[in-house]
Design an enzyme around this catalytic site. Structure first.
Site, PDB file in Angstrom:
ATOM      1  N   SER A 267      21.906  36.157 -18.500  1.00  0.00           N
ATOM      2  CA  SER A 267      22.304  34.793 -18.181  1.00  0.00           C
ATOM      3  C   SER A 267      21.154  33.799 -18.191  1.00  0.00           C
ATOM      4  O   SER A 267      21.377  32.601 -18.406  1.00  0.00           O
ATOM      5  CB  SER A 267      22.978  34.750 -16.806  1.00  0.00           C
ATOM      6  OG  SER A 267      22.099  35.247 -15.807  1.00  0.00           O
TER       7      SER A 267
ATOM      8  N   GLU B 299      22.795  19.749  -3.864  1.00  0.00           N
ATOM      9  CA  GLU B 299      23.638  19.318  -2.762  1.00  0.00           C
ATOM     10  C   GLU B 299      25.071  19.180  -3.258  1.00  0.00           C
ATOM     11  O   GLU B 299      25.339  19.104  -4.463  1.00  0.00           O
ATOM     12  CB  GLU B 299      23.141  17.981  -2.214  1.00  0.00           C
ATOM     13  CG  GLU B 299      21.748  18.037  -1.615  1.00  0.00           C
ATOM     14  CD  GLU B 299      21.301  16.691  -1.089  1.00  0.00           C
ATOM     15  OE1 GLU B 299      22.179  15.824  -0.883  1.00  0.00           O
ATOM     16  OE2 GLU B 299      20.096  16.506  -0.878  1.00  0.00           O
TER      17      GLU B 299
ATOM     18  N   HIS C  26      19.151  31.231 -11.832  1.00  0.00           N
ATOM     19  CA  HIS C  26      19.596  30.491 -13.014  1.00  0.00           C
ATOM     20  C   HIS C  26      18.959  29.115 -13.071  1.00  0.00           C
ATOM     21  O   HIS C  26      18.690  28.493 -12.040  1.00  0.00           O
ATOM     22  CB  HIS C  26      21.125  30.396 -13.017  1.00  0.00           C
ATOM     23  CG  HIS C  26      21.781  31.735 -13.063  1.00  0.00           C
ATOM     24  ND1 HIS C  26      22.330  32.334 -11.956  1.00  0.00           N
ATOM     25  CD2 HIS C  26      21.928  32.620 -14.088  1.00  0.00           C
ATOM     26  CE1 HIS C  26      22.815  33.519 -12.288  1.00  0.00           C
ATOM     27  NE2 HIS C  26      22.577  33.716 -13.581  1.00  0.00           N
TER      28      HIS C  26
END
Length: 777
Positions: free
Chosen positions: A30, A200, A216
């Site tokens: 990934s 956030e 990631h």
């Protein structure tokens, strides 16, 4: 039918069987994989890898998939799919390890001591059987710090296993594990968050409550890692490295450029009308817009929306996480009443000063923007002095009829008596001269502000808006980081004194792209403070990219200085047009400034109708217009050497390539100081039509290569008191009286190479105590 299906498969995969491009196949997990738009902002580094290569030579095929290990990539048939389309001469980048260690998952687990290296070995062997080139990469680091702030490794034996296979199989190896560790540690606990997904809530649909993901990448992080991989290729001495993309036609690669972080905002919108704003051109909307900004900031950020209409306002202050969006058809008109602008502590031309508050300002804010397609007007006409010589007779009469006062010689108009008084007050407003907030009222009108003033701010975006008619400089970020100016139009009357387009001062990481400037002073200008105050601040402007932009009018197109006392370094300029600017590329300083300007890379510049110099390096800046008005003469001071001290400026390491200019007074002027020459200038592949050609005074290590100088002057090139000057492959107008004039007893090491000397009536002359030995045969 089978051939048709096979051809359709190839096209779907992004290439055809006879595709001439080199294929770069990416297999991994990934951190490398492609993501869907709904996954934003998560980005695999393989998604941006192609940006670092010549798109005409290389095509990236990203087969990396989320959650895959070496084992599952094989068992699911993904490796077989790659092999079917892999061709001789292609490359396979192999990076696994994040998921091979999941020992509770039998479908993915591959031991670092057995299955994992065996699978990597299989990838290598089968790639080579196809005539392609394998490249092994160790897994990229996760971001993990312990409670003492020490970085922690999370990959155990897997990185070493990759390295071992690479050594055993003699495969090129990129230790991304170690390289990413260095990057994360350098950025630190807080700075490294930008590489990953520290979000956030309310910013992205996929993460409505926010997320902390240290595995990631954000788009910024993906670019950092892709650039790190690209930067490793020349060290491996691979043929693939010759296809890495350069920035324009400079020698710099794309992976060497600074990466500028972009701000992002919540989707919440705060319409100024809901806070009492009125679009009648009469009502002063300062409080209403200010309330909308405050409410937006208090809610965690979003967009303050200015709809179509005429919105009169006084000064506005932006706050963190606020995007001021000026919609199409909106005019944000700043007041022309002096009482609406309180005096504040700020700076003026690189010195600490008291000035009137800027129409738009922000201090110590983060994640801010001004976007849209509307217009911001700074009411500059009530602030600026105007010189009679810059107007037609009719324009001058109209200006006088509008009010204001004239100076004693009747040659300069001032908008008020206070403005005139300020012009006659030594150091007016400068704090070093003793001025404070309490003692400047007598000449307040003279203290005109810069229109957009951003101080100590991070992650700034100005996009799409027209900024015009500023009181002084138009856009002025100072001590800021991560600045993006994109698709802007910046306008001022051509006679606007100090009416610069943008002045980036003591800032780091900036990006100016596809902007248009038509102004009264310098168009795109780089600064870093003035004289002793600038040196004391000691904050250079560095890591700035300028591209795809046009300056229609101004004293200079792209400019450094003259306030550069804190230093300027690592600037990259490409694909810009300067049309009618007084000077094209203008690098200016003076004794007393100090500071070092270095590592400037410029390419693909077009110019036309330049009244002054196409390319200017000048250490004798005198704060005058670069092109004298009729009857004036910018006479140089006597060039006597002085002692080198902290106030001695330095220019060095400029690389300029692919410049075309049709019409200039002087093609290239290099003018250093006797005690500090201008050093290490390389100008290559230039074609300049001008009155004078090349003039070099107090230069050192200057190279002109493949430069055409089509001059009206009878002398094509002049070198005075300069050393190590190489003129290689010079083309010039046939029949000139003199090709090269060498003067000054300190001239030496001058080479004239690959140039037809017979086209001139005389090739070389020596004068002013210059010796014929200064010319090297």
């Amino acid at each position: 039918m089978k051939k048709l299906l096979l051809f359709s498969f190839f096209c779907f995969a992004g290439f055809t069987p006879d595709d001439p491009k080199i294929g770069l196949y990416l297999i991994g997990d990934s951190t490398m994989a492609n993501k869907q738009p709904a996954d934003a902002p998560e980005t695999g580094w393989g998604m941006v890898f192609e940006d670092y290569f010549d798109e005409n030579q290389v095509r990236v095929h990203n087969h990396a998939v989320n959650g895959r290990s070496t084992k599952s990539f094989i068992s699911e048939g993904r490796w077989t799919t790659v092999l079917k389309t892999l061709r001789a001469g292609d490359y396979v980048f192999i990076q696994f390890g994040h998921n091979d260690s999941k020992d509770q998952d039998t479908s993915r687990y591959a031991s670092a001591k057995t299955d994992y290296p065996e699978n990597l070995t299989r990838f290598v062997i089968e790639t080579r059987k196809k005539g392609a080139h394998p490249i092994l990469l160790s897994p990229v680091m996760r971001r993990k710090f312990d409670h003492n702030g020490q970085f922690q490794d999370t990959h155990g034996d897997y990185p070493a296993a990759v390295k071992s296979v690479a050594q055993k199989m003699q495969v090129p190896f990129i230790d991304l594990h170690n390289k990413s560790k260095i990057i994360i540690e350098r950025l630190g606990i807080e700075g490294s968050k930008a590489l990953f997904l520290h979000l956030e809530g309310g910013f992205y649909p996929k993460f409505p409550k926010g997320i902390v993901d240290n595995t990631h990448f954000s788009k910024y992080g993906a670019n950092v890692m892709a650039g790190t991989v690209a930067a490793s290729l020349p060290d491996l001495k691979l043929d693939l490295a010759k296809h890495l993309k350069h920035f324009g036609s400079t020698e710099k690669f794309i992976f060497e450029l600074p990466l500028v972080q972009q701000p992002v905002f919540r989707k919440d919108t705060f319409n100024i009308v809901k806070y009492g704003a009125k679009a009648d051109g009469v009502f002063l909307n300062s409080q209403a817009i200010g309330k909308a900004i405050d409410a937006c900031a208090a809610a965690g950020g979003g967009t303050v929306f200015i709809p179509a209409g005429f919105w009169l306002t006084g000064p506005l202050t932006l706050k963190s996480n606020v995007n001021l969006h000026i919609s199409q058809g909106a005019l944000l008109q700043f007041s022309d009443q002096y009482q609406d602008y309180p005096v504040v502590k700020t700076s003026w031309e690189g010195l600490d000063a008291i000035r009137c508050q800027s129409p738009i300002s922000a201090a110590n804010a983060e994640n801010i923007a001004i976007t849209g397609s509307g217009i911001v007007d700074g009411a500059g006409q009530v602030w600026r002095a105007v010189k009679k010589e810059k107007l037609t007779e009719g324009q001058w009469r109209t200006l006088l009829a509008s009010g204001g006062v004239l100076n004693p010689d009747l040659k300069t108009w001032y908008p008020s008596e206070k403005s005139l008084l300020g012009s006659n007050t030594k150091g007016a407003g400068n704090t070093a001269a003793g001025f404070t907030l309490e003692n400047v009222d007598a000449f307040k009108d003279f203290l005109r502000p810069n229109m957009v003033r951003l101080t100590n701010c991070k992650k700034i975006l100005l996009e799409g808006v027209t900024f015009q008619n500023s009181p002084a400089w138009n856009i002025h970020p100072m001590l800021c980081e991560n600045i993006t100016l994109r698709n802007l139009t910046v306008r001022n009357p051509w006679y606007a004194q100090n009416g610069d387009g943008v002045d980036i001062e003591s800032c780091k990481l900036g990006f100016i792209d596809n902007c248009t400037f038509d102004v009264g002073d310098d168009g795109i200008c780089i600064k870093s403070g003035r004289d002793e105050e600038g040196r004391k601040r000691s904050v250079p402007t560095e890591d700035i990219i300028v591209q795809n932009s046009t300056v229609f009018h101004g004293h200079g197109g792209f400019v450094i200085g003259s306030e550069m006392s804190g230093g300027v370094k690592n600037l990259f300029i490409n694909n810009c047009n300067f049309l009618g600017t007084d000077v094209g590329l203008r690098f200016k300083t003076a004794r007393g400034r100090g500071g070092v300007v270095e590592n400037i890379f410029v390419s693909n510049i077009n110019m036309t109708n330049i009244p002054g110099e196409a390319i200017l390096f000048d250490m004798y800046y005198m704060a005058k217009d670069p092109v004298p008005q009729p009857g004036e003469n910018n006479v140089l001071p006597v060039m006597k050497p002085e002692a080198v001290n902290k106030g001695t400026p330095q220019f060095q390491n400029f690389y300029i390539k692919n410049v075309t200019c049709k019409g200039a007074e002087t093609g290239i002027l290099v003018r250093g100081l006797p005690e500090m020459s201008i050093k290490n200038i390389r100008i290559e592949n230039a074609s300049i039509q001008s009155n004078k050609g090349f003039v070099c005074i107090e230069g050192e290590n200057i190279l002109l290569k493949n430069v055409t100088l089509l001059t009206r002057s009878k002398t094509v090139m002049q070198v005075q008191n300069s050393s190590n000057i190489t003129l290689d492959g010079i083309q010039y107008t046939e029949g000139r009286d003199l090709l090269l004039d060498i003067t000054g007893e300190r001239s030496k090491g001058i080479r004239l190479l690959h140039t037809d000397e017979k086209k001139a009536l005389k090739a070389i002359s020596f004068s002013g105590n210059a010796s014929s030995k200064s010319l090297l045969k």
